[in-house]
Design an enzyme around this catalytic site. Structure first.
Site, PDB file in Angstrom:
ATOM      1  N   THR A  85     -10.624  -0.314  14.428  1.00 42.17           N
ATOM      2  CA  THR A  85      -9.857   0.365  13.393  1.00 42.17           C
ATOM      3  C   THR A  85      -9.454  -0.594  12.279  1.00 42.17           C
ATOM      4  O   THR A  85      -9.010  -1.710  12.531  1.00 42.17           O
ATOM      5  CB  THR A  85      -8.595   0.990  14.003  1.00 42.17           C
ATOM      6  OG1 THR A  85      -8.980   1.850  15.075  1.00 42.17           O
ATOM      7  CG2 THR A  85      -7.822   1.787  12.972  1.00 42.17           C
TER       8      THR A  85
ATOM      9  N   ARG B  84      -6.833   4.204  -1.403  1.00 45.72           N
ATOM     10  CA  ARG B  84      -7.077   5.410  -0.613  1.00 45.72           C
ATOM     11  C   ARG B  84      -7.176   6.627  -1.524  1.00 45.72           C
ATOM     12  O   ARG B  84      -6.684   6.619  -2.649  1.00 45.72           O
ATOM     13  CB  ARG B  84      -5.966   5.630   0.417  1.00 45.72           C
ATOM     14  CG  ARG B  84      -5.985   4.672   1.595  1.00 45.72           C
ATOM     15  CD  ARG B  84      -4.787   4.950   2.510  1.00 45.72           C
ATOM     16  NE  ARG B  84      -4.893   4.272   3.787  1.00 45.72           N
ATOM     17  CZ  ARG B  84      -4.509   3.024   4.016  1.00 45.72           C
ATOM     18  NH1 ARG B  84      -3.998   2.305   3.018  1.00 45.72           N
ATOM     19  NH2 ARG B  84      -4.640   2.474   5.211  1.00 45.72           N
TER      20      ARG B  84
ATOM     21  N   SER C  28       0.820  -1.198   0.000  1.00 42.25           N
ATOM     22  CA  SER C  28       0.000   0.000   0.000  1.00 42.25           C
ATOM     23  C   SER C  28       0.862   1.259   0.000  1.00 42.25           C
ATOM     24  O   SER C  28       1.658   1.474  -0.902  1.00 42.25           O
ATOM     25  CB  SER C  28      -0.965  -0.033   1.189  1.00 42.25           C
ATOM     26  OG  SER C  28      -1.907   1.004   1.100  1.00 42.25           O
TER      27      SER C  28
END
Length: 542
Positions: A338, A255, A88
């Protein structure tokens, strides 16, 4: 990688039955990460070889894909599981192995624990002579292996256009010009296609960051969440092309970061929470239009409309502005642990209960719009944000002005989030032990200036002083550190260890009628109570 793949394959056979697991198969995607001979493509090939050796059907993408393509493909093919090989937005030397279950969500207990245990039991390579013989030709020549790229990509963009695009006829008249960066990742190809699917005019790409490059040469950290440093070339590209909005994906395109040109010539970089407020409200407005159309007997194609109505899911460390919006507007808001593995699974639970989950988010610029995939998706989110920005512009508003209107209506929620890098696991543990104070927990912080009203500790067995039975409603963990403090002045602070990086993160939020005053009060609390007291051992070591 081989050991992990073996453990995953064996666990799937045990959990689903050998015939079922092998017939349904596994989806494998990869990004451009590379460090010598160690690269994402190679890791995906090795994983494929392991599964093929057990006669699994393997859907192995032939090229770099955005992470959301993997959960989308799992759903499309009803696969047993999926893996995306990616790090990522982590530093260039990192890589990762992201595992999805057959529901297209990232794995959570008990599957993650079961897979880990099975990996430990399958450490010896199944191939007696190792896997050095594994090549692209060797894997793709197997009749059980197929490349689903074209089929998945076509279906993905057709789906997001049908589900999320509401103004395609107007989008070609875009009054807003956009600049876009893929941050040296794999996003450019897919972002371009998303814009085309929505009928948007082409964005201005940051040319130096278009091509996938595992060395990330123009940024210190390949993470658009880092702010101005990571987005500097985007701002320069925007200025050269008269663009007023910057859209940025992280390297695996799950994202989305957004910035907008202000009247004074500076750039307003929206936090993840602010972008979530804008997108969440946009989805709610369109959901209401859809349900109204259905009530009047018109086709309502953009959302389901069930009796329990709309719901929004957010991680517990994310802003509560959408909760306040839901309380006023009438949609359900639910928080979870989370990470999108929890957000995705919680969304699935709510759908099973009859809710229409219209939006999910985490403050770390992760957004899930609708039910396309139960995971964060930066590709669809950037196309939707662009459509929203255009509609706002036609109303004579910028995104920042619209955000201010939402804040005036639902409340000003100010956040102050950051982290401390710490590789010292023992020191990290000491910090949390001090916060627990032998089970008594801190009563105040900042030399007594900030009194603590409630404490919630999600390390097993768990503790929540705000509840009569002191048991947290969120799941507890035997290993993950996370403590939340609610102060008498209304501020909330959560401290947790990152699950993917050597960081102790803190998240703080406070609401009030005066945003500037509230921000100043929260900043002072962070300096005195968080950095100057709770984390003093770590900050002193820097």
């Amino acid at each position: 990688i081989i050991q992990t793949a073996q453990g995953l394959a064996k666990y799937l056979e045990t959990a689903l039955g050998e015939e079922e697991a092998r017939k349904r198969g596994i989806v494998l995607g990869f990004d451009h990460r590379e460090r010598g001979a160690l690269n994402s493509r190679r890791f995906a090939l090795l994983t494929a070889a392991v599964f093929l050796s057990r006669s699994f059907k393997v859907y192995l993408f032939g090229e770099f894909v955005a992470t959301p393509f993997v959960p989308f493909a799992i759903r499309k093919f009803s696969a047993a599981a999926g893996v995306m090989v990616t790090a990522s937005h982590n530093p260039k030397n990192d890589n990762g192995f992201k595992v999805y279950w057959g529901n297209a969500c990232q794995i959570i207990p008990p599957h993650d624990e079961g897979i880990a245990a099975t990996i430990d039991a399958e450490l010896k390579p199944w191939e007696e002579n190792g896997y050095d013989h594994v090549t692209d030709e060797y894997v793709r020549g197997n009749e059980l292996c197929s490349d689903p790229l074209d089929e998945v990509a076509d279906a993905y963009f057709e789906t997001i256009a049908g589900m999320m695009c509401r103004h395609k006829d107007e989008n070609s008249q875009d009054p807003v010009k956009f600049a876009y960066t893929a941050m040296h990742g794999i996003g450019h190809r897919w972002a371009k296609r998303a814009f085309e699917a929505f009928g948007h005019n082409a964005f201005a790409p940051v040319e130096a960051q278009v091509q996938p490059d595992p060395t990330f040469p123009t940024v210190a950290f390949p993470n658009p969440e880092e702010g101005k440093g990571a987005l500097q070339l985007s701002f320069e590209t925007a200025a050269a092309n008269d663009c007023t909005v910057v859209l940025a994906n992280d390297p695996d395109a799950d994202r989305l970061a957004v910035a907008e040109l202000a009247e004074d010539g500076s750039w307003k970089i929206f936090t993840g929470n602010e972008t979530a407020a804008l997108l969440g409200h946009w989805e709610w407005v369109n959901y209401k239009k859809c349900t109204a159309a259905k009530a009047e007997g018109e086709p309502a194609t953009k959302a389901q409309t069930t009796s329990k109505g709309a719901a929004v899911v957010a991680s517990t460390v994310s802003s509560k502005m959408l909760r306040a919006m839901g309380e006023k507007e009438g949609f359900h808001f639910e928080e979870c642990l989370t990470g999108f593995k929890w957000i995705g699974n919680k969304s699935m639970e709510l759908r099973e209960q009859g809710y229409d989950v219209i939006f999910g988010f985490e403050e770390a610029i992760g957004f899930c719009i609708g039910d396309n995939v139960p995971d964060k998706d930066g590709v669809s989110a950037m196309a939707v944000f662009a459509e929203m920005a255009n509609q706002l512009k036609k109303e004579g508003k910028t995104c920042a002005q619209h955000l201010r209107e939402l804040q005036e209506k639902y409340g000003f929620f100010v956040t102050n989030n950051h982290y401390v890098v710490s590789h010292d696991t023992e020191l990290n543990k000491t910090v949390f032990e001090a916060l627990r104070a032998n089970g008594e927990y801190l009563k105040d912080a900042g030399d007594g200036a900030y009194k603590i009203k409630y404490v919630r500790d999600l390390l097993s067995p768990g503790f929540d002083s705000s509840r009569e039975d002191t048991k947290p409603t969120l799941p507890v963990s035997a290993s993950s550190q996370m403590i939340t403090f609610t102060f008498e002045n209304g501020a909330v602070a959560t401290l947790r260890m990152s699950g993917t990086e050597p960081k102790l993160k803190y998240y703080t939020e406070m609401s009030g009628p005066d945003p500037e005053k509230t921000a100043a009060e929260l900043a002072e609390l962070v300096e005195k109570a968080i950095k100057g007291d709770m984390l003093k051992e770590l900050t002193a070591a820097k």
